[in-house]
Write a protein that holds these residues in place. Sequence first.
Motif, mmCIF file in Angstrom:
data_model
loop_
_atom_site.group_PDB
_atom_site.id
_atom_site.type_symbol
_atom_site.label_atom_id
_atom_site.label_comp_id
_atom_site.label_asym_id
_atom_site.label_seq_id
_atom_site.Cartn_x
_atom_site.Cartn_y
_atom_site.Cartn_z
ATOM 1 N N ASP A 195 0.825 -1.207 0.000
ATOM 2 C CA ASP A 195 0.000 0.000 0.000
ATOM 3 C C ASP A 195 0.863 1.262 0.000
ATOM 4 O OD1 ASP A 195 -2.309 -1.494 0.044
ATOM 5 O OD2 ASP A 195 -3.201 -0.425 1.723
ATOM 6 N N GLY A 196 1.997 1.195 0.688
ATOM 7 C CA GLY A 196 2.897 2.342 0.713
ATOM 8 C C GLY A 196 3.502 2.636 -0.640
ATOM 9 N N GLY A 197 3.670 1.596 -1.456
ATOM 10 C CA GLY A 197 4.133 1.817 -2.821
ATOM 11 C C GLY A 197 3.087 2.540 -3.651
ATOM 12 N N ILE A 198 1.824 2.143 -3.475
ATOM 13 C CA ILE A 198 0.731 2.836 -4.169
ATOM 14 C C ILE A 198 0.683 4.298 -3.729
ATOM 15 C CG2 ILE A 198 -1.763 2.913 -4.533
ATOM 16 C CD1 ILE A 198 -1.803 -0.114 -3.893
ATOM 17 N N THR A 199 0.772 4.513 -2.416
ATOM 18 C CA THR A 199 0.728 5.872 -1.892
ATOM 19 C C THR A 199 1.886 6.708 -2.417
ATOM 20 O OG1 THR A 199 -0.259 4.983 0.137
ATOM 21 C CG2 THR A 199 0.535 7.236 0.222
ATOM 22 N N ALA A 200 3.072 6.103 -2.521
ATOM 23 C CA ALA A 200 4.230 6.823 -3.045
ATOM 24 C C ALA A 200 4.027 7.200 -4.505
ATOM 25 C CB ALA A 200 5.485 5.976 -2.882
ATOM 26 N N LEU A 201 3.460 6.297 -5.303
ATOM 27 C CA LEU A 201 3.173 6.612 -6.700
ATOM 28 C C LEU A 201 2.235 7.818 -6.801
ATOM 29 C CD1 LEU A 201 2.571 3.005 -8.108
ATOM 30 C CD2 LEU A 201 4.481 4.512 -8.688
ATOM 31 N N ILE A 202 1.210 7.805 -5.983
ATOM 32 C CA ILE A 202 0.239 8.902 -5.997
ATOM 33 C C ILE A 202 0.888 10.192 -5.522
ATOM 34 C CG2 ILE A 202 -1.896 9.746 -4.938
ATOM 35 C CD1 ILE A 202 -2.869 6.806 -4.961
ATOM 36 N N TRP B 252 7.918 -1.142 -4.366
ATOM 37 C CA TRP B 252 7.878 -2.573 -4.661
ATOM 38 C C TRP B 252 6.630 -3.176 -4.020
ATOM 39 C CZ3 TRP B 252 10.863 -0.059 -1.244
ATOM 40 C CH2 TRP B 252 10.964 -0.533 0.073
ATOM 41 N N GLY B 253 6.127 -4.236 -4.667
ATOM 42 C CA GLY B 253 4.920 -4.880 -4.160
ATOM 43 C C GLY B 253 3.673 -4.031 -4.286
ATOM 44 N N ALA B 254 3.672 -3.071 -5.203
ATOM 45 C CA ALA B 254 2.533 -2.159 -5.353
ATOM 46 C C ALA B 254 1.728 -2.522 -6.595
ATOM 47 C CB ALA B 254 3.017 -0.716 -5.445
ATOM 48 N N ASN B 255 0.488 -2.090 -6.632
ATOM 49 C CA ASN B 255 -0.339 -2.297 -7.814
ATOM 50 C C ASN B 255 -1.105 -1.032 -8.148
ATOM 51 O OD1 ASN B 255 -1.618 -3.131 -5.285
ATOM 52 N ND2 ASN B 255 -3.436 -3.616 -6.498
ATOM 53 N N ALA B 256 -1.354 -0.843 -9.451
ATOM 54 C CA ALA B 256 -2.035 0.360 -9.920
ATOM 55 C C ALA B 256 -3.511 0.108 -10.208
ATOM 56 C CB ALA B 256 -1.359 0.897 -11.187
ATOM 57 N N PHE B 257 -3.931 -1.156 -10.158
ATOM 58 C CA PHE B 257 -5.336 -1.483 -10.391
ATOM 59 C C PHE B 257 -5.672 -2.763 -9.641
ATOM 60 C CE2 PHE B 257 -2.820 -3.433 -13.738
ATOM 61 C CZ PHE B 257 -3.294 -4.737 -13.789
ATOM 62 N N VAL B 258 -6.955 -3.036 -9.520
ATOM 63 C CA VAL B 258 -7.448 -4.240 -8.859
ATOM 64 C C VAL B 258 -8.202 -5.077 -9.881
ATOM 65 C CG1 VAL B 258 -9.006 -5.150 -7.095
ATOM 66 C CG2 VAL B 258 -7.583 -3.155 -6.586
ATOM 67 N N SER B 259 -7.766 -6.314 -10.056
ATOM 68 C CA SER B 259 -8.388 -7.213 -11.026
ATOM 69 C C SER B 259 -9.317 -8.199 -10.321
ATOM 70 C CB SER B 259 -7.308 -7.982 -11.787
ATOM 71 O OG SER B 259 -6.641 -8.884 -10.904
ATOM 72 N N GLU B 260 -10.059 -8.969 -11.106
ATOM 73 C CA GLU B 260 -10.901 -10.014 -10.528
ATOM 74 C C GLU B 260 -10.057 -11.051 -9.803
ATOM 75 O OE1 GLU B 260 -14.165 -10.270 -10.237
ATOM 76 O OE2 GLU B 260 -14.343 -8.271 -11.099
ATOM 77 N N GLN B 261 -8.884 -11.349 -10.345
ATOM 78 C CA GLN B 261 -7.988 -12.283 -9.678
ATOM 79 C C GLN B 261 -7.523 -11.733 -8.331
ATOM 80 O OE1 GLN B 261 -4.416 -13.212 -11.857
ATOM 81 N NE2 GLN B 261 -3.926 -14.968 -10.555
ATOM 82 N N ASP B 262 -7.258 -10.422 -8.303
ATOM 83 C CA ASP B 262 -6.876 -9.791 -7.032
ATOM 84 C C ASP B 262 -7.983 -9.947 -5.996
ATOM 85 O OD1 ASP B 262 -4.409 -8.878 -8.002
ATOM 86 O OD2 ASP B 262 -5.314 -7.044 -8.786
ATOM 87 N N LEU B 263 -9.233 -9.757 -6.416
ATOM 88 C CA LEU B 263 -10.352 -9.884 -5.489
ATOM 89 C C LEU B 263 -10.394 -11.271 -4.852
ATOM 90 C CD1 LEU B 263 -13.257 -8.039 -7.372
ATOM 91 C CD2 LEU B 263 -11.912 -7.213 -5.432
ATOM 92 N N GLN B 264 -10.114 -12.294 -5.654
ATOM 93 C CA GLN B 264 -10.088 -13.656 -5.135
ATOM 94 C C GLN B 264 -8.977 -13.817 -4.094
ATOM 95 O OE1 GLN B 264 -9.892 -16.449 -8.405
ATOM 96 N NE2 GLN B 264 -11.492 -15.370 -9.555
ATOM 97 N N LEU B 265 -7.828 -13.206 -4.357
ATOM 98 C CA LEU B 265 -6.714 -13.282 -3.413
ATOM 99 C C LEU B 265 -7.054 -12.552 -2.118
ATOM 100 C CD1 LEU B 265 -3.741 -12.660 -5.862
ATOM 101 C CD2 LEU B 265 -4.420 -14.831 -4.840
ATOM 102 N N TYR B 266 -7.677 -11.378 -2.242
ATOM 103 C CA TYR B 266 -8.061 -10.625 -1.045
ATOM 104 C C TYR B 266 -9.041 -11.433 -0.199
ATOM 105 C CZ TYR B 266 -6.083 -6.604 -3.553
ATOM 106 O OH TYR B 266 -5.250 -5.758 -4.238
ATOM 107 N N SER C 284 -13.463 2.042 -13.438
ATOM 108 C CA SER C 284 -13.080 1.673 -14.796
ATOM 109 C C SER C 284 -11.703 1.021 -14.785
ATOM 110 C CB SER C 284 -13.055 2.925 -15.679
ATOM 111 O OG SER C 284 -12.572 2.614 -16.981
ATOM 112 N N LYS C 285 -11.632 -0.177 -15.322
ATOM 113 C CA LYS C 285 -10.397 -0.967 -15.385
ATOM 114 C C LYS C 285 -9.831 -1.274 -13.996
ATOM 115 C CE LYS C 285 -9.076 0.907 -19.896
ATOM 116 N NZ LYS C 285 -8.006 1.591 -20.681
ATOM 117 N N GLY C 286 -10.655 -1.115 -12.965
ATOM 118 C CA GLY C 286 -10.200 -1.406 -11.620
ATOM 119 C C GLY C 286 -9.134 -0.460 -11.132
ATOM 120 N N SER C 287 -9.099 0.743 -11.697
ATOM 121 C CA SER C 287 -7.981 1.656 -11.445
ATOM 122 C C SER C 287 -7.902 2.137 -10.002
ATOM 123 C CB SER C 287 -8.098 2.876 -12.364
ATOM 124 O OG SER C 287 -7.091 3.820 -12.071
ATOM 125 N N ILE C 288 -6.704 2.051 -9.451
ATOM 126 C CA ILE C 288 -6.386 2.720 -8.202
ATOM 127 C C ILE C 288 -5.752 4.080 -8.499
ATOM 128 C CG2 ILE C 288 -5.030 2.657 -6.074
ATOM 129 C CD1 ILE C 288 -5.057 -0.391 -6.258
#
Length: 222
Positions: A132-139, A154-168, A212-216
Amino acid sequence: MAVFPQGRRLFTLRRHLEGSTAASRALCSSVDSGRQHINGVDLYYEKTGKGGHPVLLFPGALGSARTDFGPQLKGLNKEHLTVVGWDPRGYGQSRPPSRDFPPNFFERDAKDGIDLMKALGFEKFSLLGWSDGGITALIAAAMYPHLIMKMVVWGANAFVSEQDLQLYDAVRDVANWSPRMREPMEKMYGAEAFAKMWVAWVDGISQFAKRSKGSICMELLP
């Protein structure tokens, strides 16, 4: 045999230099901690080093300066860097308030972190962020590019996919985590509070899948 005295002198010189470096590092090894009132909340931070290159550390979900960046606070070069770790609002020692996850929680954390560094007197600085800190740093870098020198995430993501939802959903129940993974969080928040906060985080990160596109933060990355 003639090499021995030279090798001995080199060994002695190396020991002398290593001792000087160790002493120099020891002088810079202290950690200052405190709180700054930022955007309506009191944010806890830890600062170490006397270098001319300031670095802000962004912890991951539910993380803090100590749980996520203990090795960096201890081991990053304190002669060249001034390292600042912090606990985002609602995490670690930046409580109260209780943590919540509105749609803009990443942007809120980014502004808090940036404003904390400005309050500490840093005009320009670099960012290290993971998860999450990587996402925050990007923003943060996208929102305040004139303030950011360099960035590592590192370990950051810019969007959330259906596969991500399953992992969560698979990790929603912390009772299924290993004791090693639960222990630092339960120590910080208490077992019951940690379990509730983690469920709230899962719901908070999952909400981006509806965009749209699961964008963070995809629209900010260019």
